[in-house]
Design an enzyme around this catalytic site. Structure first.
Site, mmCIF file in Angstrom:
data_model
loop_
_atom_site.group_PDB
_atom_site.id
_atom_site.type_symbol
_atom_site.label_atom_id
_atom_site.label_comp_id
_atom_site.label_asym_id
_atom_site.label_seq_id
_atom_site.Cartn_x
_atom_site.Cartn_y
_atom_site.Cartn_z
ATOM 1 N N ASN A 11 51.262 48.808 38.760
ATOM 2 C CA ASN A 11 52.333 48.565 37.788
ATOM 3 C C ASN A 11 53.318 49.745 37.835
ATOM 4 O OD1 ASN A 11 53.777 48.792 35.269
ATOM 5 N ND2 ASN A 11 52.453 47.203 34.442
ATOM 6 N N ASP A 13 56.206 50.098 35.983
ATOM 7 C CA ASP A 13 57.111 50.172 34.823
ATOM 8 C C ASP A 13 57.499 51.608 34.468
ATOM 9 O OD1 ASP A 13 56.714 47.457 34.666
ATOM 10 O OD2 ASP A 13 55.471 47.524 32.863
ATOM 11 N N HIS A 14 56.512 52.525 34.541
ATOM 12 C CA HIS A 14 56.793 53.908 34.117
ATOM 13 C C HIS A 14 57.836 54.594 34.997
ATOM 14 C CE1 HIS A 14 53.904 53.655 31.056
ATOM 15 N NE2 HIS A 14 53.039 54.575 31.416
ATOM 16 N N ARG A 22 67.528 59.062 32.043
ATOM 17 C CA ARG A 22 68.795 59.708 32.377
ATOM 18 C C ARG A 22 69.928 58.704 32.645
ATOM 19 N NH1 ARG A 22 68.613 65.361 33.602
ATOM 20 N NH2 ARG A 22 67.284 66.082 31.927
ATOM 21 N N HIS A 47 56.880 44.559 34.444
ATOM 22 C CA HIS A 47 57.024 43.847 33.159
ATOM 23 C C HIS A 47 58.483 43.908 32.725
ATOM 24 C CE1 HIS A 47 55.442 43.564 28.695
ATOM 25 N NE2 HIS A 47 56.310 42.605 28.990
ATOM 26 N N ARG A 49 60.592 43.440 29.957
ATOM 27 C CA ARG A 49 60.480 43.237 28.511
ATOM 28 C C ARG A 49 61.778 42.667 27.964
ATOM 29 N NH1 ARG A 49 55.853 46.213 26.228
ATOM 30 N NH2 ARG A 49 56.682 45.569 24.241
ATOM 31 N N ARG A 53 63.495 47.776 28.174
ATOM 32 C CA ARG A 53 63.353 49.229 27.970
ATOM 33 C C ARG A 53 62.971 49.966 29.252
ATOM 34 N NH1 ARG A 53 57.815 49.569 24.437
ATOM 35 N NH2 ARG A 53 58.920 48.074 23.152
ATOM 36 N N GLU A 74 55.234 40.314 34.977
ATOM 37 C CA GLU A 74 54.660 40.308 33.639
ATOM 38 C C GLU A 74 55.749 39.935 32.647
ATOM 39 O OE1 GLU A 74 52.603 43.413 31.113
ATOM 40 O OE2 GLU A 74 51.966 43.915 33.132
ATOM 41 N N THR A 105 51.505 46.926 25.776
ATOM 42 C CA THR A 105 50.935 45.642 25.360
ATOM 43 C C THR A 105 49.609 45.907 24.661
ATOM 44 O OG1 THR A 105 51.923 44.798 27.379
ATOM 45 C CG2 THR A 105 50.474 43.311 26.187
ATOM 46 N N GLU A 155 43.711 37.560 32.908
ATOM 47 C CA GLU A 155 43.556 39.011 33.062
ATOM 48 C C GLU A 155 42.890 39.532 31.798
ATOM 49 O OE1 GLU A 155 46.762 41.280 34.778
ATOM 50 O OE2 GLU A 155 46.242 43.023 33.542
ATOM 51 N N HIS A 198 44.544 47.400 31.922
ATOM 52 C CA HIS A 198 45.081 48.124 30.765
ATOM 53 C C HIS A 198 44.250 49.357 30.465
ATOM 54 C CE1 HIS A 198 47.331 49.071 27.180
ATOM 55 N NE2 HIS A 198 48.219 48.201 27.602
ATOM 56 N N GLY A 199 44.876 50.502 30.698
ATOM 57 C CA GLY A 199 44.259 51.769 30.339
ATOM 58 C C GLY A 199 43.277 52.326 31.355
ATOM 59 N N GLY A 220 48.703 50.940 35.885
ATOM 60 C CA GLY A 220 49.993 51.618 35.933
ATOM 61 C C GLY A 220 49.948 53.040 35.415
ATOM 62 N N HIS A 221 49.696 53.188 34.122
ATOM 63 C CA HIS A 221 49.859 54.483 33.452
ATOM 64 C C HIS A 221 49.113 55.620 34.159
ATOM 65 C CE1 HIS A 221 50.608 57.165 30.055
ATOM 66 N NE2 HIS A 221 49.357 57.565 30.218
HETATM 67 N N1 PXP Z 1 47.971 44.520 32.659
HETATM 68 C C1 PXP Z 1 48.840 44.161 31.692
HETATM 69 C C2 PXP Z 1 48.950 42.733 31.346
HETATM 70 C C3 PXP Z 1 49.648 45.129 31.058
HETATM 71 O O1 PXP Z 1 50.502 44.766 30.089
HETATM 72 C C4 PXP Z 1 49.557 46.465 31.466
HETATM 73 C C5 PXP Z 1 50.443 47.506 30.838
HETATM 74 O O2 PXP Z 1 51.761 47.233 31.153
HETATM 75 C C6 PXP Z 1 48.654 46.782 32.491
HETATM 76 C C7 PXP Z 1 47.849 45.799 33.042
HETATM 77 C C8 PXP Z 1 48.508 48.180 33.003
HETATM 78 O O3 PXP Z 1 48.062 49.022 32.001
HETATM 79 P P1 PXP Z 1 48.136 50.585 32.236
HETATM 80 O O4 PXP Z 1 49.567 50.939 32.440
HETATM 81 O O5 PXP Z 1 47.554 51.148 31.001
HETATM 82 O O6 PXP Z 1 47.302 50.869 33.477
#
Ligand code: PXP
Length: 252
Positions: A11, A13-14, A22, A47, A49, A53, A74, A105, A155, A198-199, A220-221
């Site tokens: 992912n 997104d970050h 910036r 994702h 959104r 954002r 997403e 999320t 998922e 997630h996480g 992602g994170h």
């Molecule tokens: N799966 C879904 C559906 C999510 O919304 C996210 C966060 O955007 C992730 C996976 C990835 O989560 P993380 O960024 O915490 O790894």
């Protein structure tokens, strides 16, 4: 059960969040996506959104045009996003709940209460040839509801499991892992393809990666955070290695 290859969806997104801080075009999430693929990502997740954002419409179009691996789009289950998905035709669409005030999320989709809202949107995406995945809480009853809605993929939300891992709460960790294990087994048993995410970090990914029913993790994170210290390719290789170690161990 034979253990199949576990896919890693990265992912990005970050990367867009940093770019937008910036207001310019650097760092480019599309460049990050290609770097991730070169380092071993099997797919890319982004994702879009409602408030744009992080990822923007143009990022989705550029990813779709340039990626050779599957793009997992997403999205919230809104008419606007369904229209965009049908125009873009990503490999997959992962439907997530979306609240403006949340940082990320925060929970799975309410697919029992949201059935009337979700069913036509799932159908429209599927008719466009897009593989629909529902981001849900890991509960057997939710697996049944996902199947009744006609989604081929779920998922499983690993957020509570990862929080327990971060807190070092062994009892909660065992409880949350058991929930994921039960839901994965139940879901696979009724014909759903099982993903999770997630996480997840290199520290917590092992027990989830070891579950043979889970075929894909979306992360992602932790990857983008680690990339600050070791670079994105190394962060992805480290995650891949942690996943593969757990997977291979579970096959013995
Ligand atoms: N799966 C879904 C559906 C999510 O919304 C996210 C966060 O955007 C992730 C996976 C990835 O989560 P993380 O960024 O915490 O790894």
């Amino acid at each position: 059960m034979s253990v199949s290859q576990l896919r890693l969806g990265v992912n990005i997104d970050h990367v867009a969040t940093v770019r937008n801080a910036r207001g310019g075009s650097y760092p480019d999430p599309v460049r990050a996506a290609h770097l991730a693929v070169d380092a071993g990502a099997d797919g890319i997740t982004a994702h879009l959104r409602e408030d744009r954002r992080h990822i923007r419409d143009a990022d989705i179009a550029a990813l779709r045009a340039s990626l050779a691996v599957p793009l997992n789009f997403e999205m919230a289950a809104t008419d606007e996003m369904v229209r965009l998905a049908i125009d873009t035709r990503p490999h997959a669409a992962c439907l997530v709940p979306e609240k403006r005030e949340e940082r990320t999320t925060e929970g799975g989709l309410d697919i029992v209460g949201g059935r009337a809202h979700l069913a036509p949107r799932i159908r429209a995406l599927a008719e466009a040839g897009i593989r629909v995945s529902l981001f849900v809480e890991p509960e057997p009853a939710v697996m049944e509801a996902a199947r009744a809605l006609g989604a081929p993929v779920v998922e499983l939300h690993t957020g509570s499991y990862c929080e327990a891992a971060l807190d070092g709460d062994e009892a909660a960790l065992a409880h949350e892992l058991a929930r994921i294990r039960r839901a994965a087994a139940h879901g696979a048993g009724i014909g759903l393809e099982i993903h999770a995410g997630h996480g997840l970090t290199t520290g917590s990914v092992g027990p989830v990666a070891a579950l043979p029913e889970i075929l894909e993790l979306n992360i992602g994170h932790a990857l983008i955070a680690e990339a600050i210290f070791v670079g994105l390719p190394q962060a992805i290789r480290d995650m891949r290695a942690a996943m593969d170690r757990a997977r291979t161990g579970s096959a013995r």
